[in-house]
Design a protein around this motif. Structure first.
Motif, PDB file in Angstrom:
ATOM      1  N   MET A 299     -10.485  -5.264  11.440  1.00 55.46           N
ATOM      2  CA  MET A 299     -10.036  -4.057  10.777  1.00 55.46           C
ATOM      3  C   MET A 299      -9.972  -2.942  11.813  1.00 55.46           C
ATOM      4  O   MET A 299     -10.875  -2.776  12.614  1.00 55.46           O
ATOM      5  CB  MET A 299     -11.008  -3.692   9.661  1.00 55.46           C
ATOM      6  N   ASP A 300      -8.875  -2.199  11.760  1.00 58.85           N
ATOM      7  CA  ASP A 300      -8.748  -1.026  12.619  1.00 58.85           C
ATOM      8  C   ASP A 300      -8.130   0.114  11.824  1.00 58.85           C
ATOM      9  O   ASP A 300      -7.768  -0.046  10.661  1.00 58.85           O
ATOM     10  CB  ASP A 300      -7.958  -1.343  13.893  1.00 58.85           C
ATOM     11  N   VAL A 301      -8.036   1.266  12.445  1.00 61.48           N
ATOM     12  CA  VAL A 301      -7.532   2.450  11.757  1.00 61.48           C
ATOM     13  C   VAL A 301      -6.100   2.226  11.272  1.00 61.48           C
ATOM     14  O   VAL A 301      -5.726   2.684  10.195  1.00 61.48           O
ATOM     15  CB  VAL A 301      -7.625   3.690  12.670  1.00 61.48           C
ATOM     16  N   ALA A 302      -5.306   1.504  12.048  1.00 62.64           N
ATOM     17  CA  ALA A 302      -3.915   1.239  11.650  1.00 62.64           C
ATOM     18  C   ALA A 302      -3.875   0.459  10.338  1.00 62.64           C
ATOM     19  O   ALA A 302      -3.038   0.735   9.466  1.00 62.64           O
ATOM     20  CB  ALA A 302      -3.182   0.482  12.750  1.00 62.64           C
ATOM     21  N   ASP A 303      -4.763  -0.525  10.175  1.00 63.01           N
ATOM     22  CA  ASP A 303      -4.822  -1.283   8.924  1.00 63.01           C
ATOM     23  C   ASP A 303      -5.245  -0.401   7.761  1.00 63.01           C
ATOM     24  O   ASP A 303      -4.703  -0.508   6.660  1.00 63.01           O
ATOM     25  CB  ASP A 303      -5.779  -2.472   9.042  1.00 63.01           C
ATOM     26  N   LEU A 304      -6.211   0.475   8.000  1.00 60.54           N
ATOM     27  CA  LEU A 304      -6.656   1.388   6.940  1.00 60.54           C
ATOM     28  C   LEU A 304      -5.524   2.327   6.532  1.00 60.54           C
ATOM     29  O   LEU A 304      -5.327   2.604   5.351  1.00 60.54           O
ATOM     30  CB  LEU A 304      -7.881   2.178   7.384  1.00 60.54           C
ATOM     31  N   GLN A 305      -4.752   2.792   7.504  1.00 60.19           N
ATOM     32  CA  GLN A 305      -3.622   3.672   7.208  1.00 60.19           C
ATOM     33  C   GLN A 305      -2.561   2.920   6.404  1.00 60.19           C
ATOM     34  O   GLN A 305      -1.965   3.479   5.483  1.00 60.19           O
ATOM     35  CB  GLN A 305      -3.026   4.214   8.513  1.00 60.19           C
ATOM     36  N   LYS A 306      -2.360   1.657   6.720  1.00 63.97           N
ATOM     37  CA  LYS A 306      -1.389   0.842   5.971  1.00 63.97           C
ATOM     38  C   LYS A 306      -1.813   0.675   4.515  1.00 63.97           C
ATOM     39  O   LYS A 306      -0.964   0.623   3.629  1.00 63.97           O
ATOM     40  CB  LYS A 306      -1.221  -0.527   6.621  1.00 63.97           C
ATOM     41  N   LEU A 307      -3.114   0.596   4.261  1.00 63.40           N
ATOM     42  CA  LEU A 307      -3.584   0.469   2.881  1.00 63.40           C
ATOM     43  C   LEU A 307      -3.164   1.674   2.045  1.00 63.40           C
ATOM     44  O   LEU A 307      -2.903   1.544   0.848  1.00 63.40           O
ATOM     45  CB  LEU A 307      -5.105   0.321   2.836  1.00 63.40           C
ATOM     46  N   ILE A 308      -3.086   2.811   2.669  1.00 59.22           N
ATOM     47  CA  ILE A 308      -2.736   4.039   1.960  1.00 59.22           C
ATOM     48  C   ILE A 308      -1.224   4.194   1.820  1.00 59.22           C
ATOM     49  O   ILE A 308      -0.734   4.667   0.802  1.00 59.22           O
ATOM     50  CB  ILE A 308      -3.343   5.255   2.695  1.00 59.22           C
ATOM     51  N   THR A 309      -0.488   3.776   2.848  1.00 65.38           N
ATOM     52  CA  THR A 309       0.955   4.017   2.865  1.00 65.38           C
ATOM     53  C   THR A 309       1.792   2.854   2.338  1.00 65.38           C
ATOM     54  O   THR A 309       2.879   3.075   1.817  1.00 65.38           O
ATOM     55  CB  THR A 309       1.429   4.360   4.287  1.00 65.38           C
ATOM     56  N   ARG A 310       1.307   1.633   2.480  1.00 63.82           N
ATOM     57  CA  ARG A 310       2.083   0.459   2.057  1.00 63.82           C
ATOM     58  C   ARG A 310       1.980   0.297   0.556  1.00 63.82           C
ATOM     59  O   ARG A 310       0.893   0.344  -0.020  1.00 63.82           O
ATOM     60  CB  ARG A 310       1.540  -0.784   2.767  1.00 63.82           C
ATOM     61  N   GLU A 311       3.117   0.103  -0.089  1.00 62.93           N
ATOM     62  CA  GLU A 311       3.144  -0.081  -1.541  1.00 62.93           C
ATOM     63  C   GLU A 311       3.200  -1.554  -1.884  1.00 62.93           C
ATOM     64  O   GLU A 311       3.741  -2.364  -1.122  1.00 62.93           O
ATOM     65  CB  GLU A 311       4.357   0.639  -2.133  1.00 62.93           C
ATOM     66  N   MET A 312       2.649  -1.882  -3.023  1.00 60.42           N
ATOM     67  CA  MET A 312       2.694  -3.256  -3.525  1.00 60.42           C
ATOM     68  C   MET A 312       4.162  -3.618  -3.763  1.00 60.42           C
ATOM     69  O   MET A 312       4.845  -2.926  -4.511  1.00 60.42           O
ATOM     70  CB  MET A 312       1.866  -3.339  -4.816  1.00 60.42           C
ATOM     71  N   PRO A 313       4.648  -4.687  -3.112  1.00 62.41           N
ATOM     72  CA  PRO A 313       6.078  -4.994  -3.197  1.00 62.41           C
ATOM     73  C   PRO A 313       6.506  -5.799  -4.428  1.00 62.41           C
ATOM     74  O   PRO A 313       7.702  -5.989  -4.640  1.00 62.41           O
ATOM     75  CB  PRO A 313       6.329  -5.798  -1.915  1.00 62.41           C
ATOM     76  N   PHE A 314       5.560  -6.263  -5.229  1.00 63.02           N
ATOM     77  CA  PHE A 314       5.913  -7.101  -6.378  1.00 63.02           C
ATOM     78  C   PHE A 314       4.839  -7.011  -7.445  1.00 63.02           C
ATOM     79  O   PHE A 314       3.778  -6.447  -7.224  1.00 63.02           O
ATOM     80  CB  PHE A 314       6.098  -8.563  -5.949  1.00 63.02           C
ATOM     81  N   GLY A 315       5.124  -7.594  -8.597  1.00 62.25           N
ATOM     82  CA  GLY A 315       4.131  -7.698  -9.666  1.00 62.25           C
ATOM     83  C   GLY A 315       4.061  -6.459 -10.536  1.00 62.25           C
ATOM     84  O   GLY A 315       4.861  -5.529 -10.419  1.00 62.25           O
ATOM     85  N   LYS A 316       3.079  -6.468 -11.418  1.00 62.72           N
ATOM     86  CA  LYS A 316       2.971  -5.387 -12.398  1.00 62.72           C
ATOM     87  C   LYS A 316       2.578  -4.049 -11.776  1.00 62.72           C
ATOM     88  O   LYS A 316       2.747  -3.015 -12.390  1.00 62.72           O
ATOM     89  CB  LYS A 316       2.034  -5.772 -13.530  1.00 62.72           C
ATOM     90  N   HIS A 317       2.072  -4.080 -10.557  1.00 62.05           N
ATOM     91  CA  HIS A 317       1.701  -2.833  -9.864  1.00 62.05           C
ATOM     92  C   HIS A 317       2.662  -2.535  -8.721  1.00 62.05           C
ATOM     93  O   HIS A 317       2.300  -1.829  -7.771  1.00 62.05           O
ATOM     94  CB  HIS A 317       0.264  -2.919  -9.361  1.00 62.05           C
ATOM     95  N   GLN A 318       3.887  -3.044  -8.822  1.00 57.99           N
ATOM     96  CA  GLN A 318       4.899  -2.798  -7.798  1.00 57.99           C
ATOM     97  C   GLN A 318       5.085  -1.294  -7.604  1.00 57.99           C
ATOM     98  O   GLN A 318       5.168  -0.534  -8.573  1.00 57.99           O
ATOM     99  CB  GLN A 318       6.220  -3.423  -8.210  1.00 57.99           C
ATOM    100  N   GLY A 319       5.099  -0.856  -6.343  1.00 60.91           N
ATOM    101  CA  GLY A 319       5.273   0.558  -6.023  1.00 60.91           C
ATOM    102  C   GLY A 319       3.975   1.333  -5.884  1.00 60.91           C
ATOM    103  O   GLY A 319       3.972   2.449  -5.396  1.00 60.91           O
TER     104      GLY A 319
END
Length: 68
Positions: A1-21
């Motif tokens: 785990m690094d800061v880049a991964d933590l930042q991705k958790l905040i910025t990356r959206e779920m691409p599919f499923g009931k929580h898409q977006g």
């Protein structure tokens, strides 16, 4: 785990499923637990979901607050 991964958790959206977006960091715990039981998808999205599951499971969601 690094800061880049933590930042991705905040910025990356779920691409599919009931929580898409929904940002991965904001996914509900029961959804993350479902993936943990059923299996995380392949690739980066699966790696990020697994990381978010570990953060949530260990009560560490507050780690993400300074990055928001």
């Amino acid at each position: 785990m690094d800061v880049a991964d933590l930042q991705k958790l905040i910025t990356r959206e779920m691409p599919f499923g009931k929580h898409q977006g929904c940002p991965i960091a904001d996914l509900p715990a029961n959804y993350l637990h479902w993936f943990a039981r059923e299996g995380f998808p392949p690739g980066e999205i699966g790696r990020l979901l697994a990381l978010m599951f570990e953060i949530d499971h260990n009560g560490l969601r507050d780690l993400l607050a300074p990055l928001r």
